[in-house]
Structures are given as structure tokens and as C-alpha cells.
Enzyme design. Structure first.
Site, PDB file in Angstrom:
ATOM      1  N   LYS A  14      68.766   2.506  14.631  1.00 12.74           N
ATOM      2  CA  LYS A  14      70.206   2.774  14.487  1.00 12.74           C
ATOM      3  C   LYS A  14      70.430   4.105  13.765  1.00 12.74           C
ATOM      4  O   LYS A  14      71.180   4.957  14.225  1.00 12.74           O
ATOM      5  CB  LYS A  14      70.894   1.636  13.706  1.00 12.74           C
ATOM      6  CG  LYS A  14      70.754   0.267  14.360  1.00 12.74           C
ATOM      7  CD  LYS A  14      71.502  -0.813  13.602  1.00 12.74           C
ATOM      8  CE  LYS A  14      70.945  -1.119  12.232  1.00 12.74           C
ATOM      9  NZ  LYS A  14      69.584  -1.681  12.211  1.00 12.74           N
ATOM     10  N   ARG A  89      77.974  -7.362  10.413  1.00 14.71           N
ATOM     11  CA  ARG A  89      76.669  -8.016  10.409  1.00 14.71           C
ATOM     12  C   ARG A  89      76.763  -9.525  10.499  1.00 14.71           C
ATOM     13  O   ARG A  89      75.747 -10.208  10.432  1.00 14.71           O
ATOM     14  CB  ARG A  89      75.952  -7.653   9.115  1.00 14.71           C
ATOM     15  CG  ARG A  89      74.747  -6.771   9.325  1.00 14.71           C
ATOM     16  CD  ARG A  89      74.216  -6.422   7.957  1.00 14.71           C
ATOM     17  NE  ARG A  89      72.845  -6.070   7.985  1.00 14.71           N
ATOM     18  CZ  ARG A  89      72.410  -4.813   8.041  1.00 14.71           C
ATOM     19  NH1 ARG A  89      73.248  -3.820   8.145  1.00 14.71           N
ATOM     20  NH2 ARG A  89      71.128  -4.583   8.003  1.00 14.71           N
ATOM     21  N   ARG A 128      57.864   3.605   8.013  1.00 12.39           N
ATOM     22  CA  ARG A 128      59.005   4.525   7.878  1.00 12.39           C
ATOM     23  C   ARG A 128      58.942   5.291   6.553  1.00 12.39           C
ATOM     24  O   ARG A 128      58.568   4.757   5.517  1.00 12.39           O
ATOM     25  CB  ARG A 128      60.322   3.750   7.933  1.00 12.39           C
ATOM     26  CG  ARG A 128      61.521   4.638   7.574  1.00 12.39           C
ATOM     27  CD  ARG A 128      62.837   4.023   7.931  1.00 12.39           C
ATOM     28  NE  ARG A 128      63.070   2.753   7.272  1.00 12.39           N
ATOM     29  CZ  ARG A 128      64.122   1.985   7.531  1.00 12.39           C
ATOM     30  NH1 ARG A 128      65.010   2.366   8.419  1.00 12.39           N
ATOM     31  NH2 ARG A 128      64.258   0.830   6.912  1.00 12.39           N
ATOM     32  N   ARG A 161      61.477   3.120   1.532  1.00 10.80           N
ATOM     33  CA  ARG A 161      62.596   2.315   1.040  1.00 10.80           C
ATOM     34  C   ARG A 161      62.049   1.061   0.369  1.00 10.80           C
ATOM     35  O   ARG A 161      61.112   0.455   0.874  1.00 10.80           O
ATOM     36  CB  ARG A 161      63.492   1.928   2.231  1.00 10.80           C
ATOM     37  CG  ARG A 161      64.782   2.718   2.265  1.00 10.80           C
ATOM     38  CD  ARG A 161      65.535   2.522   3.544  1.00 10.80           C
ATOM     39  NE  ARG A 161      65.931   1.158   3.845  1.00 10.80           N
ATOM     40  CZ  ARG A 161      66.710   0.809   4.869  1.00 10.80           C
ATOM     41  NH1 ARG A 161      67.186   1.745   5.668  1.00 10.80           N
ATOM     42  NH2 ARG A 161      67.019  -0.437   5.096  1.00 10.80           N
ATOM     43  N   ARG A 172      64.449  -9.738   6.419  1.00  9.34           N
ATOM     44  CA  ARG A 172      65.555  -9.007   7.054  1.00  9.34           C
ATOM     45  C   ARG A 172      65.647  -9.364   8.537  1.00  9.34           C
ATOM     46  O   ARG A 172      66.741  -9.499   9.080  1.00  9.34           O
ATOM     47  CB  ARG A 172      65.349  -7.495   6.876  1.00  9.34           C
ATOM     48  CG  ARG A 172      65.661  -7.027   5.455  1.00  9.34           C
ATOM     49  CD  ARG A 172      65.048  -5.680   5.141  1.00  9.34           C
ATOM     50  NE  ARG A 172      65.491  -4.623   6.020  1.00  9.34           N
ATOM     51  CZ  ARG A 172      64.837  -3.465   6.182  1.00  9.34           C
ATOM     52  NH1 ARG A 172      63.712  -3.238   5.522  1.00  9.34           N
ATOM     53  NH2 ARG A 172      65.321  -2.554   6.977  1.00  9.34           N
TER      54      ARG A 172
HETATM   55  P1  AP5 Z   1      65.623   3.698  11.797  1.00  8.05           P
HETATM   56  O1  AP5 Z   1      66.417   4.581  12.697  1.00  8.05           O
HETATM   57  O2  AP5 Z   1      65.559   4.055  10.371  1.00  8.05           O
HETATM   58  O3  AP5 Z   1      66.067   2.169  12.020  1.00  8.05           O
HETATM   59  P2  AP5 Z   1      67.386   1.374  11.618  1.00  8.05           P
HETATM   60  O4  AP5 Z   1      67.793   0.567  12.802  1.00  8.05           O
HETATM   61  O5  AP5 Z   1      68.404   2.295  11.035  1.00  8.05           O
HETATM   62  O6  AP5 Z   1      66.775   0.370  10.555  1.00  8.05           O
HETATM   63  P3  AP5 Z   1      67.268  -0.027   9.100  1.00  8.05           P
HETATM   64  O7  AP5 Z   1      66.091  -0.552   8.382  1.00  8.05           O
HETATM   65  O8  AP5 Z   1      68.041   1.087   8.453  1.00  8.05           O
HETATM   66  O9  AP5 Z   1      68.245  -1.172   9.457  1.00  8.05           O
HETATM   67  P4  AP5 Z   1      68.740  -2.293   8.544  1.00  8.05           P
HETATM   68  O10 AP5 Z   1      69.821  -2.853   9.377  1.00  8.05           O
HETATM   69  O11 AP5 Z   1      67.723  -3.232   8.102  1.00  8.05           O
HETATM   70  O12 AP5 Z   1      69.170  -1.536   7.185  1.00  8.05           O
HETATM   71  P5  AP5 Z   1      70.559  -1.100   6.579  1.00  8.05           P
HETATM   72  O13 AP5 Z   1      70.342   0.159   5.863  1.00  8.05           O
HETATM   73  O14 AP5 Z   1      71.646  -1.205   7.565  1.00  8.05           O
HETATM   74  O15 AP5 Z   1      64.141   3.611  12.415  1.00  8.05           O
HETATM   75  C1  AP5 Z   1      63.142   2.799  11.813  1.00  8.05           C
HETATM   76  C2  AP5 Z   1      61.768   3.483  11.941  1.00  8.05           C
HETATM   77  O16 AP5 Z   1      61.380   3.563  13.316  1.00  8.05           O
HETATM   78  C3  AP5 Z   1      61.759   4.935  11.441  1.00  8.05           C
HETATM   79  O17 AP5 Z   1      60.518   5.192  10.853  1.00  8.05           O
HETATM   80  C4  AP5 Z   1      61.946   5.777  12.700  1.00  8.05           C
HETATM   81  O18 AP5 Z   1      61.386   7.057  12.586  1.00  8.05           O
HETATM   82  C5  AP5 Z   1      61.216   4.923  13.748  1.00  8.05           C
HETATM   83  N1  AP5 Z   1      61.827   5.008  15.064  1.00  8.05           N
HETATM   84  C6  AP5 Z   1      63.161   5.107  15.356  1.00  8.05           C
HETATM   85  N2  AP5 Z   1      63.357   5.121  16.686  1.00  8.05           N
HETATM   86  C7  AP5 Z   1      62.119   5.017  17.254  1.00  8.05           C
HETATM   87  C8  AP5 Z   1      61.661   4.958  18.627  1.00  8.05           C
HETATM   88  N3  AP5 Z   1      62.519   5.008  19.658  1.00  8.05           N
HETATM   89  N4  AP5 Z   1      60.342   4.835  18.828  1.00  8.05           N
HETATM   90  C9  AP5 Z   1      59.451   4.787  17.790  1.00  8.05           C
HETATM   91  N5  AP5 Z   1      59.825   4.827  16.487  1.00  8.05           N
HETATM   92  C10 AP5 Z   1      61.140   4.945  16.222  1.00  8.05           C
HETATM   93  O19 AP5 Z   1      70.811  -2.263   5.498  1.00  8.05           O
HETATM   94  C11 AP5 Z   1      70.047  -2.400   4.339  1.00  8.05           C
HETATM   95  C12 AP5 Z   1      70.563  -3.547   3.489  1.00  8.05           C
HETATM   96  O20 AP5 Z   1      71.907  -3.278   3.054  1.00  8.05           O
HETATM   97  C13 AP5 Z   1      70.665  -4.914   4.194  1.00  8.05           C
HETATM   98  O21 AP5 Z   1      69.429  -5.592   4.194  1.00  8.05           O
HETATM   99  C14 AP5 Z   1      71.735  -5.607   3.345  1.00  8.05           C
HETATM  100  O22 AP5 Z   1      71.197  -6.079   2.146  1.00  8.05           O
HETATM  101  C15 AP5 Z   1      72.690  -4.469   3.031  1.00  8.05           C
HETATM  102  N6  AP5 Z   1      73.765  -4.352   4.015  1.00  8.05           N
HETATM  103  C16 AP5 Z   1      73.950  -3.302   4.880  1.00  8.05           C
HETATM  104  N7  AP5 Z   1      75.026  -3.524   5.657  1.00  8.05           N
HETATM  105  C17 AP5 Z   1      75.528  -4.720   5.301  1.00  8.05           C
HETATM  106  C18 AP5 Z   1      76.614  -5.500   5.763  1.00  8.05           C
HETATM  107  N8  AP5 Z   1      77.415  -5.096   6.772  1.00  8.05           N
HETATM  108  N9  AP5 Z   1      76.858  -6.704   5.152  1.00  8.05           N
HETATM  109  C19 AP5 Z   1      76.086  -7.119   4.141  1.00  8.05           C
HETATM  110  N10 AP5 Z   1      75.015  -6.441   3.673  1.00  8.05           N
HETATM  111  C20 AP5 Z   1      74.740  -5.257   4.244  1.00  8.05           C
HETATM  112 MG    MG Z   2      69.321   2.513   9.142  1.00  5.70          MG
END
Ligand code: AP5
Ligand code: MG
Length: 214
Positions: A14, A89, A128, A161, A172
Site C-alpha cells: 500500500k 480497517r 522491509r 519498524r 497483524r
Molecule cells: P509496503 O508498501 O511498506 O506495504 P504496506 O501495505 O504499506 O504494509 P504496512 O505494513 O505499512 O501495512 P499495515 O497495514 O500493516 O501498516 P499501517 O502502517 O497501515 O511494502 C512492504 C514491503 O514489501 C516493503 O519492504 C516493500 O519494499 C516490499 N514490496 C512492496 N511492493 C512489492 C512488490 N510488488 N514486490 C515485492 N516487494 C514489494 O498500520 C500500522 C499500525 O497502525 C496497525 O497495526 C494499527 O495498530 C495502527 N493503525 C493504522 N491504521 C489504523 C486504523 N485505521 N484503525 C486502527 N488502527 C490503525
Molecule cells: Mg504502509
């Protein structure tokens, strides 16, 4: 005008795709995860509350999360559209968003659902590395920076992270299945879901997104 949601499990890409979408379409990128991490870093009241949830991979309570997103969407730069990453979410957050937009006579234009198999998510997240300055995402094998440990974009230090440990990633993914995945049906039922294959290269994923967004 784009009013989009990026939906997909942890590690689906994402954040990676969000940077490309911002570059091409010029909409503000609103990542609730980034907002929480920024507040945790600055040790704000919000950060102190959020950290106990984010470190375990649990969702931060809806009351906090929804208020932050609404306040952000009220800012001027969102008048010309926006891209939400990591929000909504659960079905409650999705209903709050629809209601909030509906009050202003607005609707989501698209929900991009990036799909990647579970096995792939673990290696993506444990490998990552993110920039401590600009937040850009890299991967030790899949998306290596030009110079190890250094961000290609801004020269910042690359770090891991705290929620990218194996144990927290497992939780997660489970939380995603239990609480977030049902949104696929919610948006499919209202004909707003576009499915994107996230298992191919970042360039190929983006090509599919461009096809949908036009
Ligand atoms: P990356 O692009 O970083 O993936 P991502 O989908 O953004 O993954 P996240 O870990 O950020 O998602 P998340 O939903 O768990 O975390 P968030 O920050 O939202 O890519 C991942 C890796 O793969 C990288 O190394 C990249 O280089 C590689 N990659 C990318 N594309 C690729 C491809 N095509 N091929 C190969 N490799 C690739 O949330 C964190 C925390 O915040 C949650 O756990 C929760 O506690 C809280 N939170 C956030 N939003 C809410 C909400 N709405 N409600 C409640 N709590 C929330
Ligand atoms: Mg992300």
C-alpha cells in the site's frame, strides 16, 4: 477527481504504491499508520495512547482513529481528492467514512484492493526497511536501496519498524483477516471494489492501478 482507498493486508504494498499514485495523480496520501508513527516519535498524547496497540499489531481504538481521519479530511488539500492508506480497517470505520463524505455530498470513487498471498507477506515485512526521515519503504532483497542502510530519496537512515517482528506480523495478518478483510464484501456489494494483483513487481502493480484510475 480521486477519492480512493488502498485496501490490502500488511505488506501488500500500500505504501509503495501510494508514493507512485501521489507522484502521478497529485492527491494527498493519508496513512493512519504514518500518522500514528509520527505521533509516537514525537511522544504526543495521541502517540502515547497509540503505541501500546501498534506495537502488538492491534487496531488503535475507533474513537481515536476516526476523529484523526475526519480532521485530516477537513483540511484544504483534500478538496481536490485524497488517497486513504490503512483506513478504514473495519466495517465501523467504513460506515463512519461513508457518513462523513455523504454529509458533504461526496462519495468514494474507487477502492483498490491489493491482494498478496500470506506466505509472501511475512518475508516482505521482516525484510522491509523504512527511511527514518521520509518514510520511504525498501526491502533488503526485493527493493534494495542503492547504498545499504541509506534512503535513495533523501539520504536518511533506513531502520526496521518495531511492528515488523515475526510475532507481531503474524498477529497483524490475523487482525487483517478478522477485522479488515470483511470490507472486501462491503465494497464489492456496493460495486466500488477493484482487485489488484499485488504479487507481481511494483511496476506491474502500478500499471494495474493506472488502468483502474485512468
Ligand atoms: P509496503 O508498501 O511498506 O506495504 P504496506 O501495505 O504499506 O504494509 P504496512 O505494513 O505499512 O501495512 P499495515 O497495514 O500493516 O501498516 P499501517 O502502517 O497501515 O511494502 C512492504 C514491503 O514489501 C516493503 O519492504 C516493500 O519494499 C516490499 N514490496 C512492496 N511492493 C512489492 C512488490 N510488488 N514486490 C515485492 N516487494 C514489494 O498500520 C500500522 C499500525 O497502525 C496497525 O497495526 C494499527 O495498530 C495502527 N493503525 C493504522 N491504521 C489504523 C486504523 N485505521 N484503525 C486502527 N488502527 C490503525
Ligand atoms: Mg504502509
Amino acid at each position: 477527481m480521486l477519492r480512493t482507498i488502498l485496501l490490502g493486508p500488511p505488506g501488500a504494498g500500500k505504501g509503495t504504491q501510494a508514493s507512485r499514485i501521489v507522484e502521478k495523480y497529485g492527491v494527498p496520501h493519508i496513512s493512519t499508520g504514518d500518522i500514528f508513527r509520527d505521533n509516537i516519535k514525537r511522544q504526543t498524547e495521541l502517540g502515547k495512547k497509540a503505541v501500546e496497540y501498534t506495537n502488538k499489531g492491534e487496531l488503535v481504538p475507533d474513537s481515536l482513529t476516526c476523529e484523526i481521519v475526519k480532521a485530516r479530511l477537513m483540511q484544504d488539500d483534500c478538496r481536490e481528492g485524497f488517497m486513504l492508506d490503512g483506513f478504514p480497517r473495519n466495517t465501523y470505520q467504513a460506515a463512519v467514512l461513508d457518513e462523513f463524505l455523504g454529509e458533504q455530498g461526496l462519495k468514494l470513487t474507487t477502492v483498490l484492493n491489493i491482494r498478496v498471498a500470506d506466505e509472501e507477506l511475512m518475508s516482505r515485512l521482516t525484510g522491509r526497511r523504512v527511511c527514518s526521515k521520509c518514510g520511504a519503504s525498501f526491502h533488503v532483497v526485493n527493493v534494495p536501496p542503492k547504498q545499504e542502510g541509506i534512503c535513495d530519496n533523501c539520504g536518511g537512515e533506513l531502520i526496521q519498524r518495531p511492528d515488523d517482528t515475526e510475532e507481531t506480523v503474524r498477529n497483524r495478518i490475523q487482525v487483517y483477516k478478522d477485522q479488515t478483510q470483511p470490507l472486501e464484501f462491503f465494497y464489492m456489494a456496493t460495486d466500488r471494489l477493484s482487485i489488484i494483483d499485488g504479487a507481481v513487481s511494483p511496476e506491474e502493480v502500478f500499471a494495474q492501478i493506472e488502468n483502474v484510475l485512468g
